[in-house]
Write a protein that holds these residues in place. Sequence first.
Motif, PDB file in Angstrom:
ATOM      1  N   ALA A 109       0.891  -1.259   0.140  1.00  7.00           N
ATOM      2  CA  ALA A 109      -0.014   0.069   0.092  1.00  7.00           C
ATOM      3  C   ALA A 109       0.831   1.246   0.049  1.00  7.00           C
ATOM      4  N   ASN A 110       2.155   1.151  -0.166  1.00 10.00           N
ATOM      5  CA  ASN A 110       3.068   2.270  -0.098  1.00 10.00           C
ATOM      6  C   ASN A 110       3.016   3.260   1.094  1.00 10.00           C
ATOM      7  N   LYS A 111       2.730   2.462   2.471  1.00  9.96           N
ATOM      8  CA  LYS A 111       2.492   3.401   3.530  1.00  9.96           C
ATOM      9  C   LYS A 111       3.843   3.723   4.190  1.00  9.96           C
ATOM     10  N   PRO A 112       4.028   4.479   4.846  1.00  9.79           N
ATOM     11  CA  PRO A 112       5.265   5.004   5.608  1.00  9.79           C
ATOM     12  C   PRO A 112       5.780   3.804   6.542  1.00  9.79           C
ATOM     13  N   VAL A 113       6.970   3.224   6.594  1.00 13.70           N
ATOM     14  CA  VAL A 113       7.548   2.373   7.384  1.00 13.70           C
ATOM     15  C   VAL A 113       8.731   3.001   7.989  1.00 13.70           C
ATOM     16  N   ALA A 114       9.040   2.840   9.217  1.00 13.94           N
ATOM     17  CA  ALA A 114      10.352   2.983   9.751  1.00 13.94           C
ATOM     18  C   ALA A 114      10.877   1.786  10.807  1.00 13.94           C
ATOM     19  N   CYS A 117      17.852  -0.548  13.815  1.00 12.39           N
ATOM     20  CA  CYS A 117      18.864  -1.536  14.373  1.00 12.39           C
ATOM     21  C   CYS A 117      18.506  -2.653  13.922  1.00 12.39           C
ATOM     22  N   HIS A 118      17.973  -3.694  14.412  1.00  6.23           N
ATOM     23  CA  HIS A 118      17.969  -5.198  14.082  1.00  6.23           C
ATOM     24  C   HIS A 118      16.532  -5.139  13.535  1.00  6.23           C
ATOM     25  N   GLY A 119      15.789  -4.322  13.605  1.00  3.14           N
ATOM     26  CA  GLY A 119      14.261  -4.384  13.141  1.00  3.14           C
ATOM     27  C   GLY A 119      14.270  -4.544  11.701  1.00  3.14           C
ATOM     28  N   PRO A 120      15.094  -4.040  10.736  1.00  4.60           N
ATOM     29  CA  PRO A 120      15.169  -4.480   9.159  1.00  4.60           C
ATOM     30  C   PRO A 120      15.329  -5.948   8.753  1.00  4.60           C
ATOM     31  N   GLN A 121      15.556  -6.702  10.020  1.00  8.14           N
ATOM     32  CA  GLN A 121      15.863  -8.146   9.824  1.00  8.14           C
ATOM     33  C   GLN A 121      14.110  -8.544   9.579  1.00  8.14           C
ATOM     34  N   ILE A 122      13.267  -8.193  10.063  1.00  6.69           N
ATOM     35  CA  ILE A 122      11.887  -8.373   9.770  1.00  6.69           C
ATOM     36  C   ILE A 122      11.748  -7.980   8.128  1.00  6.69           C
ATOM     37  N   LEU A 123      11.848  -6.954   7.948  1.00 10.12           N
ATOM     38  CA  LEU A 123      11.880  -6.424   6.569  1.00 10.12           C
ATOM     39  C   LEU A 123      12.443  -7.433   5.581  1.00 10.12           C
ATOM     40  N   SER A 124      13.823  -7.941   5.791  1.00 13.20           N
ATOM     41  CA  SER A 124      14.229  -8.778   4.917  1.00 13.20           C
ATOM     42  C   SER A 124      13.565  -9.965   4.931  1.00 13.20           C
ATOM     43  N   THR A 133      17.406   1.265  -0.615  1.00 17.85           N
ATOM     44  CA  THR A 133      18.709   1.652   0.211  1.00 17.85           C
ATOM     45  C   THR A 133      18.154   1.618   1.767  1.00 17.85           C
ATOM     46  N   VAL A 134      19.121   0.927   2.489  1.00 19.76           N
ATOM     47  CA  VAL A 134      18.640   0.914   3.935  1.00 19.76           C
ATOM     48  C   VAL A 134      19.830   0.842   4.791  1.00 19.76           C
ATOM     49  N   SER A 135      19.633   0.931   6.106  1.00 19.33           N
ATOM     50  CA  SER A 135      20.550   1.149   7.067  1.00 19.33           C
ATOM     51  C   SER A 135      20.098   0.106   8.225  1.00 19.33           C
ATOM     52  N   ALA A 136      20.977  -0.332   8.929  1.00 15.24           N
ATOM     53  CA  ALA A 136      20.521  -1.225  10.116  1.00 15.24           C
ATOM     54  C   ALA A 136      21.849  -1.214  11.131  1.00 15.24           C
ATOM     55  N   TYR A 137      21.745  -2.031  11.956  1.00 14.34           N
ATOM     56  CA  TYR A 137      22.983  -2.112  12.901  1.00 14.34           C
ATOM     57  C   TYR A 137      23.883  -2.875  12.089  1.00 14.34           C
ATOM     58  N   PRO A 138      24.972  -2.271  12.112  1.00 13.88           N
ATOM     59  CA  PRO A 138      26.163  -2.951  11.233  1.00 13.88           C
ATOM     60  C   PRO A 138      26.187  -4.602  11.121  1.00 13.88           C
ATOM     61  N   ALA A 139      25.965  -5.253  12.321  1.00 12.17           N
ATOM     62  CA  ALA A 139      26.042  -6.870  12.024  1.00 12.17           C
ATOM     63  C   ALA A 139      24.843  -7.370  11.246  1.00 12.17           C
ATOM     64  N   CYS A 140      24.105  -6.290  10.842  1.00 16.70           N
ATOM     65  CA  CYS A 140      22.963  -6.911   9.894  1.00 16.70           C
ATOM     66  C   CYS A 140      23.254  -6.842   8.355  1.00 16.70           C
ATOM     67  N   GLU A 141      24.356  -6.030   8.163  1.00 13.18           N
ATOM     68  CA  GLU A 141      24.725  -5.646   6.642  1.00 13.18           C
ATOM     69  C   GLU A 141      24.641  -6.981   5.797  1.00 13.18           C
ATOM     70  N   VAL A 166      11.874   4.324   6.154  1.00 12.21           N
ATOM     71  CA  VAL A 166      13.064   5.148   6.752  1.00 12.21           C
ATOM     72  C   VAL A 166      13.734   4.103   7.705  1.00 12.21           C
ATOM     73  N   THR A 167      15.024   3.901   7.674  1.00 13.04           N
ATOM     74  CA  THR A 167      16.030   2.996   8.296  1.00 13.04           C
ATOM     75  C   THR A 167      17.037   3.841   9.056  1.00 13.04           C
ATOM     76  N   ALA A 168      17.559   3.280  10.168  1.00  9.77           N
ATOM     77  CA  ALA A 168      18.475   3.721  10.985  1.00  9.77           C
ATOM     78  C   ALA A 168      19.420   2.685  11.610  1.00  9.77           C
ATOM     79  N   PRO A 169      20.574   2.874  12.106  1.00  7.62           N
ATOM     80  CA  PRO A 169      21.654   1.949  12.712  1.00  7.62           C
ATOM     81  C   PRO A 169      21.222   1.471  14.163  1.00  7.62           C
ATOM     82  N   ALA A 170      20.824   2.675  14.954  1.00 13.43           N
ATOM     83  CA  ALA A 170      20.688   2.466  16.271  1.00 13.43           C
ATOM     84  C   ALA A 170      19.862   3.734  17.170  1.00 13.43           C
ATOM     85  N   TRP A 171      19.589   3.532  18.222  1.00 17.88           N
ATOM     86  CA  TRP A 171      18.961   4.588  19.012  1.00 17.88           C
ATOM     87  C   TRP A 171      19.304   5.821  18.932  1.00 17.88           C
TER      88      TRP A 171
END
Length: 185
Positions: A109-114, A117-124, A133-141, A166-171
């Motif tokens: 539905a192209n709705k905003p998602v943020a 840290c390790h949250g992008p593991q769920i997106l993966s 183009t994403v960021s995440a905690y470096p161990a998730c690279e 929107v993604t970010a590496p940590a708090w």
Amino acid sequence: MTRVLMVTGDFVEDYENMVPFQALLAMGYEVDAVCPDRVAGEVIPTSIHDFEGDQTYTEKRGHNFQLNADFEGVNSSDYDALYIPGGRAPEYLRLNPKVLELVRGFFSANKPVASICHGPQILSAAGVLEGRTVSAYPACEPEMRQSGAEYVCLAVDQAVTDGNLVTAPAWPAHPAMLKQFVALF
């Protein structure tokens, strides 16, 4: 009123759970915090992750966080945006078919998602990062790259927006991430 769904779970990173939850509420948004197999009023334990000069973050027991909505019956069509915090919870939340279905619903539905840290593991695991183009905690690279995303190594206080994501590496990135996230509303 903008309604945000927050999918969280046991041993989520305390700051990544509590700070965006409270900040979004303070900005006037409605936020439903849910966890699989839990109902409103139940609590989940959190963990505090800190950067203290070791080769990885340290982990300590955090606060209890009270859920304010039931996971059962949650549907992406009832919300305007999705927030996924990091910590340990994404390790097992990404194994839940309903969580992955919810994520796919927000993306289709192209709705905003943020996610942080390790949250992008769920997106993966949901298969929604191809070409992003994403960021995440470096161990998730490695996982981000294997999912077809272009991983960017950001300073710990930065975030990146790609379309509705929107993604970010940590708090420490909360100010940047939240600013970019609400701009998508």
